[in-house]
Design an enzyme around this catalytic site. Structure first.
Site, PDB file in Angstrom:
ATOM      1  N   SER A   8       8.914  26.067 -48.746  1.00 48.33           N
ATOM      2  CA  SER A   8      10.145  26.771 -49.109  1.00 48.33           C
ATOM      3  C   SER A   8       9.817  28.180 -49.611  1.00 48.33           C
ATOM      4  O   SER A   8      10.665  29.061 -49.554  1.00 48.33           O
ATOM      5  CB  SER A   8      10.857  26.008 -50.217  1.00 48.33           C
ATOM      6  N   TYR A  39      13.975  24.539 -52.821  1.00 48.02           N
ATOM      7  CA  TYR A  39      14.566  23.397 -52.127  1.00 48.02           C
ATOM      8  C   TYR A  39      14.843  22.239 -53.098  1.00 48.02           C
ATOM      9  O   TYR A  39      15.698  21.395 -52.825  1.00 48.02           O
ATOM     10  CB  TYR A  39      13.596  22.862 -51.058  1.00 48.02           C
ATOM     11  N   GLY A  40      14.085  22.197 -54.183  1.00 45.29           N
ATOM     12  CA  GLY A  40      14.080  21.019 -55.065  1.00 45.29           C
ATOM     13  C   GLY A  40      15.390  20.705 -55.743  1.00 45.29           C
ATOM     14  O   GLY A  40      15.563  19.620 -56.275  1.00 45.29           O
ATOM     15  N   CYS A  70       4.932  21.224 -48.470  1.00 45.35           N
ATOM     16  CA  CYS A  70       6.054  21.183 -49.405  1.00 45.35           C
ATOM     17  C   CYS A  70       6.405  19.709 -49.603  1.00 45.35           C
ATOM     18  O   CYS A  70       6.782  19.025 -48.638  1.00 45.35           O
ATOM     19  CB  CYS A  70       7.239  21.938 -48.793  1.00 45.35           C
ATOM     20  N   THR A  72       8.822  18.476 -51.307  1.00 47.40           N
ATOM     21  CA  THR A  72      10.264  18.263 -51.266  1.00 47.40           C
ATOM     22  C   THR A  72      10.710  18.054 -49.818  1.00 47.40           C
ATOM     23  O   THR A  72      11.478  17.128 -49.516  1.00 47.40           O
ATOM     24  CB  THR A  72      10.978  19.466 -51.903  1.00 47.40           C
ATOM     25  N   HIS A 196       3.684  24.206 -55.489  1.00 50.76           N
ATOM     26  CA  HIS A 196       3.693  25.353 -56.399  1.00 50.76           C
ATOM     27  C   HIS A 196       2.859  25.085 -57.655  1.00 50.76           C
ATOM     28  O   HIS A 196       2.342  26.007 -58.273  1.00 50.76           O
ATOM     29  CB  HIS A 196       5.119  25.689 -56.860  1.00 50.76           C
TER      30      HIS A 196
HETATM   31  N1  DGL Z   1       6.405  23.705 -52.944  1.00 53.37           N
HETATM   32  C1  DGL Z   1       7.568  22.866 -52.845  1.00 53.37           C
HETATM   33  C2  DGL Z   1       7.159  21.412 -53.060  1.00 53.37           C
HETATM   34  O1  DGL Z   1       5.998  21.072 -52.871  1.00 53.37           O
HETATM   35  C3  DGL Z   1       8.615  23.416 -53.752  1.00 53.37           C
HETATM   36  C4  DGL Z   1       9.954  22.935 -53.469  1.00 53.37           C
HETATM   37  C5  DGL Z   1      11.084  23.799 -53.934  1.00 53.37           C
HETATM   38  O2  DGL Z   1      11.347  24.801 -53.262  1.00 53.37           O
HETATM   39  O3  DGL Z   1      11.738  23.436 -54.915  1.00 53.37           O
HETATM   40  O4  DGL Z   1       7.954  20.564 -53.376  1.00 53.37           O
END
Ligand code: DGL
Length: 269
Positions: A8, A39-40, A70, A72, A196
């Site tokens: 994301s 995205y979360g 990612c 999510t 992240h």
């Molecule tokens: N790096 C994404 C993950 O591993 C972040 C998701 C987000 O955008 O909230 O879930």
């Protein structure tokens, strides 16, 4: 010949960085859907539609294999995309399984029945959407029995990192670790279940204490990707590597350069 890496936003760079070190001869095409991050906090339908569009974009640019770097997207969209069917010669893989195999001391692709494992109390830090999907617990249950998982939805951390506000991100991480410890005072292991979070790995480790083993996905995913590409060399795909974003390329370039500590130039999708 490029492998696609999708997130994301900037979190997938922690996976990309490890993959580039492990596979220096492979080109990677990184796609950050920064315009729609985080995205979360989105619902599963939304995450599915956004993820599918981004993965299609990477396939269209010549990637045969796309890694959803990612959690999510892996939690909310991967299974549905695979069940809906992918175009011939194309693949999409997530980041959960290598992590769970490491936690449960399994070899890659060992699909034997679930068994008791050393670790029994596991803290999971992830986005609200990943936590509510329970995808991590589902994948774990295929491989291990008797593991107690306490999940903490870490609201706000991804936004702070995307904004480059590391002081806020640090404060939020400490607050989330405290909240987790109120529910599970002595976890043996902690999963950073969002790509992240390795950018805040030191803060997590400090807040959790030295006796908690913290698992990040970068190296684990890079190692399993190397193994996969050796078995499926045709998955290297065509096209050039690079960095794409649906957001503002200048802003994303600055942040990525700061995180990777090398010039990382993003272009608009
Ligand atoms: N790096 C994404 C993950 O591993 C972040 C998701 C987000 O955008 O909230 O879930």
């Amino acid at each position: 010949m490029a492998v696609g890496i999708f997130d994301s936003g900037l979190g997938g760079l922690t996976v990309l960085n490890a993959a580039q070190k492990r596979l220096p001869d492979v080109d990677f095409l990184y796609y950050a859907d920064s315009a729609h991050a985080p995205y979360g906090v989105r619902d599963a339908e939304d995450i599915y539609n956004l993820t599918r569009a981004a993965v299609q974009g990477l396939w269209d640019r010549g990637c045969n294999l796309v890694i959803l770097a990612c959690n999510t997207a892996s939690a909310a969209a991967l299974r549905r995309m695979q069940e809906a069917g992918v175009p011939e010669g194309k693949r999409v893989l997530g980041v959960f399984v290598p992590l769970i195999e490491a936690l449960t001391e399994r070899q890659w692709g060992d699909n034997s029945p679930p068994r008791e494992v050393e670790v029994q109390h596991v803290a999971l830090f992830a986005t609200p959407a990943t936590v509510s999907s329970r995808a991590f617990q589902r994948e774990l249950a295929f491989r291990a029995i008797g593991v107690d998982v306490e999940a903490q939805a870490c609201g706000g951390v991804v936004d702070a990192i995307e904004d480059g506000d590391m002081i806020l991100a640090e404060a939020l991480v400490r607050g989330h670790v405290d909240a987790l410890k109120r529910k599970m005072p002595e976890p043996q292991a902690a999963i950073l279940g969002c790509t992240h979070y390795p950018l805040m790995a030191e803060t997590f480790q400090q807040a959790l204490g030295p006796h908690v083993k913290v698992y990040s996905q970068g190296d684990l995913v890079a190692e399993s990707l190397a193994d996969y590409l050796q078995r499926h060399p045709n998955m290297l795909g065509e096209g050039a590597g690079g960095y794409l974003t649906t957001g503002k390329p200048g802003v994303v370039t600055d942040r990525a350069t700061q995180f990777l500590r090398r010039k990382t130039t993003f272009e608009a999708t």
